[in-house]
Write a protein that holds these residues in place. Structure first.
Motif, PDB file in Angstrom:
ATOM      1  N   GLN A  36       0.835  -1.196   0.000  1.00 51.58           N
ATOM      2  CA  GLN A  36       0.000   0.000   0.000  1.00 51.58           C
ATOM      3  C   GLN A  36       0.875   1.253   0.000  1.00 51.58           C
ATOM      4  O   GLN A  36       1.958   1.259   0.577  1.00 51.58           O
ATOM      5  N   VAL A  66     -10.468   4.604  -2.762  1.00 56.94           N
ATOM      6  CA  VAL A  66     -10.877   3.226  -2.485  1.00 56.94           C
ATOM      7  C   VAL A  66      -9.628   2.352  -2.332  1.00 56.94           C
ATOM      8  O   VAL A  66      -8.815   2.268  -3.252  1.00 56.94           O
ATOM      9  N   GLN A  67      -9.495   1.713  -1.168  1.00 58.90           N
ATOM     10  CA  GLN A  67      -8.379   0.804  -0.923  1.00 58.90           C
ATOM     11  C   GLN A  67      -8.870  -0.588  -0.536  1.00 58.90           C
ATOM     12  O   GLN A  67      -8.074  -1.457  -0.211  1.00 58.90           O
ATOM     13  N   ASN A  68     -10.168  -0.777  -0.595  1.00 56.91           N
ATOM     14  CA  ASN A  68     -10.784  -2.067  -0.294  1.00 56.91           C
ATOM     15  C   ASN A  68     -10.769  -2.920  -1.558  1.00 56.91           C
ATOM     16  O   ASN A  68     -11.478  -2.622  -2.529  1.00 56.91           O
ATOM     17  N   GLN A  69      -9.964  -3.975  -1.558  1.00 58.08           N
ATOM     18  CA  GLN A  69      -9.784  -4.780  -2.765  1.00 58.08           C
ATOM     19  C   GLN A  69     -11.049  -5.532  -3.166  1.00 58.08           C
ATOM     20  O   GLN A  69     -11.314  -5.744  -4.352  1.00 58.08           O
ATOM     21  N   GLU A  70     -11.835  -5.913  -2.193  1.00 56.17           N
ATOM     22  CA  GLU A  70     -13.093  -6.599  -2.501  1.00 56.17           C
ATOM     23  C   GLU A  70     -14.042  -5.669  -3.257  1.00 56.17           C
ATOM     24  O   GLU A  70     -14.677  -6.072  -4.239  1.00 56.17           O
ATOM     25  N   LEU A  71     -14.114  -4.420  -2.810  1.00 58.50           N
ATOM     26  CA  LEU A  71     -14.968  -3.439  -3.469  1.00 58.50           C
ATOM     27  C   LEU A  71     -14.449  -3.117  -4.865  1.00 58.50           C
ATOM     28  O   LEU A  71     -15.232  -3.017  -5.826  1.00 58.50           O
ATOM     29  N   LYS A 105      -5.586  -4.368 -10.245  1.00 61.06           N
ATOM     30  CA  LYS A 105      -5.295  -4.792  -8.863  1.00 61.06           C
ATOM     31  C   LYS A 105      -4.395  -3.812  -8.131  1.00 61.06           C
ATOM     32  O   LYS A 105      -3.576  -4.203  -7.284  1.00 61.06           O
ATOM     33  N   THR A 108      -4.517   1.190  -4.415  1.00 62.28           N
ATOM     34  CA  THR A 108      -5.333   2.391  -4.193  1.00 62.28           C
ATOM     35  C   THR A 108      -5.919   2.868  -5.519  1.00 62.28           C
ATOM     36  O   THR A 108      -5.222   2.871  -6.529  1.00 62.28           O
ATOM     37  N   TYR A 161     -23.905   1.510  -6.476  1.00 63.29           N
ATOM     38  CA  TYR A 161     -22.487   1.789  -6.254  1.00 63.29           C
ATOM     39  C   TYR A 161     -22.230   3.241  -5.863  1.00 63.29           C
ATOM     40  O   TYR A 161     -21.289   3.531  -5.127  1.00 63.29           O
TER      41      TYR A 161
END
Length: 200
Positions: A36, A66-71, A105, A108, A161
Motif C-alpha cells: 500500500q 478506495v483501498q478495499n480490494q473486494e470493493l 489490482k 489504491t 455503487y
C-alpha cells in the motif's frame, strides 16, 4: 543585484526542467506490487488534484479513495458486465477476459467525480486527474488513468455503487486513477505524433 537576479532566473529554469522531466517521464503503469502507498504520499497527491485549474474557480470535483480490494473487484466485475454490450469491440473483449481487472489490482484507486450541474465539470475533473498523475510520478509512484472501471455507472447498478461509495448527490464519477508501487519494467513512451502544431 544582477548576480542575484541571474541566480533566481537560473533557479526557475532548473525547477522548470524538473517539471518538464516529470511530464515527459510519466507512464501509464498497469502492474503494481501489493504494498500500500504511504498516507502522506496519498494526501500530497490529492492536494495536487485540488490545485488544478477550474472554470470560474468552481472546483467542482470530489475525490473518492478506495483501498478495499473486494470493493474494487466488485466494481471491476460490474463494469465488465456493462462493457459486454459496449459498441467498441476492444472493450467487449476485455469484458470476456476472466483475468482482466479494470483497476489492474492496484492497492489504491482514486475516483474523480464532478458536479453534473457545473458546465465545465468534465474538463475541470480531467485537469485534476492530470495533476494526480503528475504528482504520483513526482513521488516515484506508478499510476494509470482508467475509465473502464467506471462503466458500472452507465448500468443498472449505478445507484447502488454511488451509495456504496458515498458519492454526493448530483455528482457523477468521470475518471479514476490506479495508484501503487510499480512492478516490473517501466514501459517506453509511445512515439509522439508529428504535424500536430500550427503557428499562426
Amino acid at each position: 543585484m544582477k548576480e542575484i537576479a541571474e541566480f533566481k532566473s537560473e533557479g526557475k529554469r532548473i525547477r522548470m526542467n524538473e517539471v518538464l522531466q516529470i511530464i515527459k517521464s510519466r507512464r501509464s503503469i498497469r502492474n503494481f506490487t501489493e504494498q500500500q502507498i504511504k498516507e502522506e504520499d496519498l494526501r500530497a497527491i490529492l492536494e495536487a488534484g485540488q490545485y488544478a485549474p477550474s472554470g470560474i474557480g468552481n472546483q467542482p470535483w470530489h475525490f473518492i479513495v478506495v483501498q478495499n480490494q473486494e470493493l474494487l473487484g466488485a466494481l471491476s466485475d460490474a463494469s465488465k458486465q456493462v462493457a459486454k454490450n459496449h459498441k467498441i469491440e476492444f472493450f467487449r473483449k476485455l469484458a470476456d477476459n476472466k483475468e482482466f481487472h479494470a483497476f489492474h489490482k492496484a492497492p489504491t484507486v482514486v475516483i474523480i467525480a464532478g458536479d453534473e450541474q457545473t458546465p465545465c465539470s468534465p474538463a475541470d475533473c480531467a485537469a485534476a486527474t492530470q495533476n494526480i498523475l503528475l504528482a504520483a510520478e513526482a513521488l516515484g509512484l506508478g499510476a494509470c488513468w482508467i475509465n473502464y472501471g467506471l462503466f458500472v455507472f452507465d448500468g443498472e447498478e449505478s445507484v447502488h455503487y454511488k451509495k456504496l461509495l458515498n458519492i454526493p448527490a448530483g455528482f457523477r464519477p468521470f475518471y479514476s486513477v490506479a495508484l501503487g508501487y510499480r512492478k516490473g519494467e517501466v514501459p517506453k513512451a509511445a512515439p509522439r505524433k508529428e504535424n500536430v502544431i500550427n503557428f499562426i
